[in-house]
Design a protein around this motif. Sequence first.
Motif, short mmCIF file in Angstrom:
data_model
loop_
_atom_site.label_atom_id
_atom_site.label_comp_id
_atom_site.label_asym_id
_atom_site.label_seq_id
_atom_site.Cartn_x
_atom_site.Cartn_y
_atom_site.Cartn_z
N ASP A 71 -77.54 91.94 53.43
CA ASP A 71 -78.93 91.84 53.06
C ASP A 71 -79.99 91.83 54.29
N ASP B 130 -82.99 94.44 55.43
CA ASP B 130 -84.17 93.90 55.61
C ASP B 130 -84.92 94.14 57.06
N ALA C 119 -88.98 90.78 49.74
CA ALA C 119 -88.50 90.77 48.34
C ALA C 119 -87.16 90.46 48.27
N PRO C 120 -86.82 89.44 47.11
CA PRO C 120 -85.58 89.05 46.87
C PRO C 120 -84.69 90.41 46.75
N HIS C 121 -83.19 90.19 47.09
CA HIS C 121 -82.33 91.05 46.68
C HIS C 121 -81.61 91.04 45.49
N GLN C 122 -81.35 91.93 44.67
CA GLN C 122 -80.58 91.91 43.31
C GLN C 122 -79.46 91.04 43.44
N GLU C 123 -79.16 90.12 42.53
CA GLU C 123 -77.86 89.38 42.53
C GLU C 123 -76.90 90.61 42.06
N LYS D 221 -83.22 99.48 50.00
CA LYS D 221 -83.35 98.15 49.32
C LYS D 221 -82.15 98.01 48.30
N THR E 169 -85.10 97.26 41.57
CA THR E 169 -84.50 96.32 40.99
C THR E 169 -83.94 97.12 39.50
#
Length: 413
Positions: free
Chosen positions: A28, A32, A93-97, A141, A399
């Motif tokens: 991750d 980024d 932004a948050p990464h996908q689980e 991403k 996403t």
Amino acid sequence: MTDEVAKAVEECARVAKHAAPSLATASDEAIDVALTAMADRLVEHRADILAANEEDVARSRAEGMSAGLLDRLTVTGDRLTGMADQLRLLAGAPHQERSVDVSALDGGLTLVERRRPVGVIGANYEARPNVTVDVASQLVKSRNAGVLRTGSAALGSAQRLIEVVVAPALTAAGIDAGVVQLVPRTERDAAAALVRLPDLVPLVILRGSGETTRALAAEGATHGVRTLAHADGGGVLYVDEAADADTVAGLVSGSLDRLGVCNRLNLLLIHSAVYERLWPVVSEALAGRDVTPSLPPHDHAIGYEWSLDSDREATVTVASVDGLTEAVTIANEQTSGLAAGIATEDSAAAEAFFDAYQGTGVFWNAPTRLLDGFKLLGVPETGINLDRVPGPRGPVTYTDLYVRQYAVLPASR
């Protein structure tokens, strides 16, 4: 299609597929870092990028490109800064689980949903240099390699963005720069070649004019390639009998700040009970944007998309309707289904409009221009998908770009 064009596209796809594991297994943090570096390099190489874009714009203007298309093609200093800002937001932004527990199964087992990259995703788009960065960053991403194909008008700008922004940023982050490929051909056949490679590029994002995009989607289907097609657009606004005049004026003006975009106001439907009272308000708002109304009797389909008409982009179709039911029927059956809004102070009317409209985005006292990945979700989009079937719909972002895999494993893992 010439063999030379087909081979050029296939070679890009093979390079991207070979490089894809470098991105799929990247941390991750590395991803980024790459996105942040892209933002930094956009700013550092501003002069170089703007100079390449100026060449594209000058050539296209000399060839007679319309004002609306030139607006799409142009990269200004402010727009470039906006591109960099969006990249930084995406980096944060948050990464996908990658793995999500779903439920417990009998026998001491657990059901897990795993989210895997598609592998290589293609993208076809026309005279929008910013889309090169938008799509490339979304693919990075989501850990998908990509093959990008743009039209001849924007190819110089796109090549410069790949050369001085995207590729060096990936390399600096320890990711194989080959994961993002740009087709170096100007022929339109390159787009068709991109949707004929199911083993290399199983998914292609299509953005552009309706007729061309629909044809590419059909071509992809015959070759077993899934497409996310953004073929048609055009926002609809229904002015209800309980609408506020100032709100209507603001919505009309605010929906026409740019004419060459899909989510602009395209069709204005006014309740017959307030048509005469509100027409002066509407007319003034249209004139303030130098937009001409197309009034009945219309010599075109009521849902005709003006943003695709290089000769009459500065046009909005206006019609009187008997009420909400007629308005929403027109929006559902005679327009693209991109977005529709209602101007009203009656919450019951707004709720009825929301329940009846089947399109991708629906708005109450808000402009359809908001149907945009960045404006709604805070990240760039790859496009807006209008499909009426399960799957990603509306603004498609990182996403959405994964393949679901079910895994069953011991609960005590």
